[in-house]
Scaffold this active site. Sequence first.
Site, short mmCIF file in Angstrom:
data_model
loop_
_atom_site.label_atom_id
_atom_site.label_comp_id
_atom_site.label_asym_id
_atom_site.label_seq_id
_atom_site.Cartn_x
_atom_site.Cartn_y
_atom_site.Cartn_z
N ARG A 109 0.85 -1.23 -0.01
CA ARG A 109 -0.13 -0.05 0.02
C ARG A 109 0.82 1.38 -0.06
O ARG A 109 0.34 2.44 -0.32
CB ARG A 109 -1.13 -0.04 1.14
CG ARG A 109 -2.01 -0.92 1.09
CD ARG A 109 -2.99 -1.09 2.30
NE ARG A 109 -3.70 0.31 2.77
CZ ARG A 109 -5.01 0.64 1.88
NH1 ARG A 109 -5.24 -0.38 0.80
NH2 ARG A 109 -5.36 1.85 2.00
N ASP A 155 -5.25 6.91 6.01
CA ASP A 155 -5.61 5.69 6.58
C ASP A 155 -5.15 5.89 8.24
O ASP A 155 -4.51 6.68 8.58
CB ASP A 155 -4.68 4.60 6.29
CG ASP A 155 -5.37 3.90 5.19
OD1 ASP A 155 -6.59 3.96 4.71
OD2 ASP A 155 -4.59 3.10 4.36
#
Length: 249
Positions: A156, A171
């Site tokens: 990611r 996030d």
Amino acid sequence: MRFDIVTIFPGYFASPFGESLLWKAIDSGVLEIHLTDLRDFSTDPHRKVDDEPYGGGPGMVMAAPPVFAAVDALRREPDAPAPHVALLSPQGRRFDAAFARELAGRPRVSLVCGRYEGLDERTREAGLFDEEISLGDFVLSGGEAAALAIVEAVSRFLPGVVGDAGSVAADSFEDGLLDYPHYTRPQTFAGLSVPDALLSGHHEKIRRWRRDRQLAATALRRPDLLRTARLTDAERRRAEELARTGDPE
Ligand SMILES: C[S@@+](CC[C@H](N)C(=O)[O-])C[C@H]1O[C@@H](n2cnc3c(N)ncnc32)[C@H](O)[C@@H]1O
């Protein structure tokens, strides 16, 4: 970035690496995965890689020679960056977002998956591994699930893997806080409405609401994170108030 995974179950990874974001990352060349079948390094006619423990007791132990041979082959591979070789182990350094980001900065990481009671201790004693990584304080039956989680979390952070880089930046854990709550259509469901701020169309109002909800989620669910979170003085006061009084919303 390249990952090598040393395992006795290479087939375990077929589906997760063939789907969704990981498949796209591999297909686009951002992520390279090389699977090594540890049994290919066994000298046993039946490709055995485990044996009974000296001293007796339950379970089997992964023998040192095939693990040494597999890691040696990875380290000697020509025309490839030197690997950072990690053993997956419940006794290793605890994996988290900062650790994932750190690994994403390496060109090549080799993950060695244990099974059974673990590896012959001489793999450690001889300094075969650069480090040991633990997914948490629990015991898996093998390192494969840990390897998969690590590859997914690390990837990611590789440019281009998550379509919208802003979504990684927002996030949980990225600035030391948990993520804010998300809503989508329908506007009312089960008698519950989407918060007014999100319907306002007012960017600054939405930003402030989301920041406040990050503070609330963290203060109520993971107050331990507040110690190291990057907060302004006003945010820290607000978080401490939320932790003390609970969340009125
Ligand atoms: C059944 S476990 C061995 C556990 C070992 N006897 C112990 O209690 O420390 C088999 C393998 O699963 C992997 N594993 C288990 N738990 C893990 C964790 N929390 N994080 C990373 N790998 C883990 C390791 O590779 C380990 O060698």
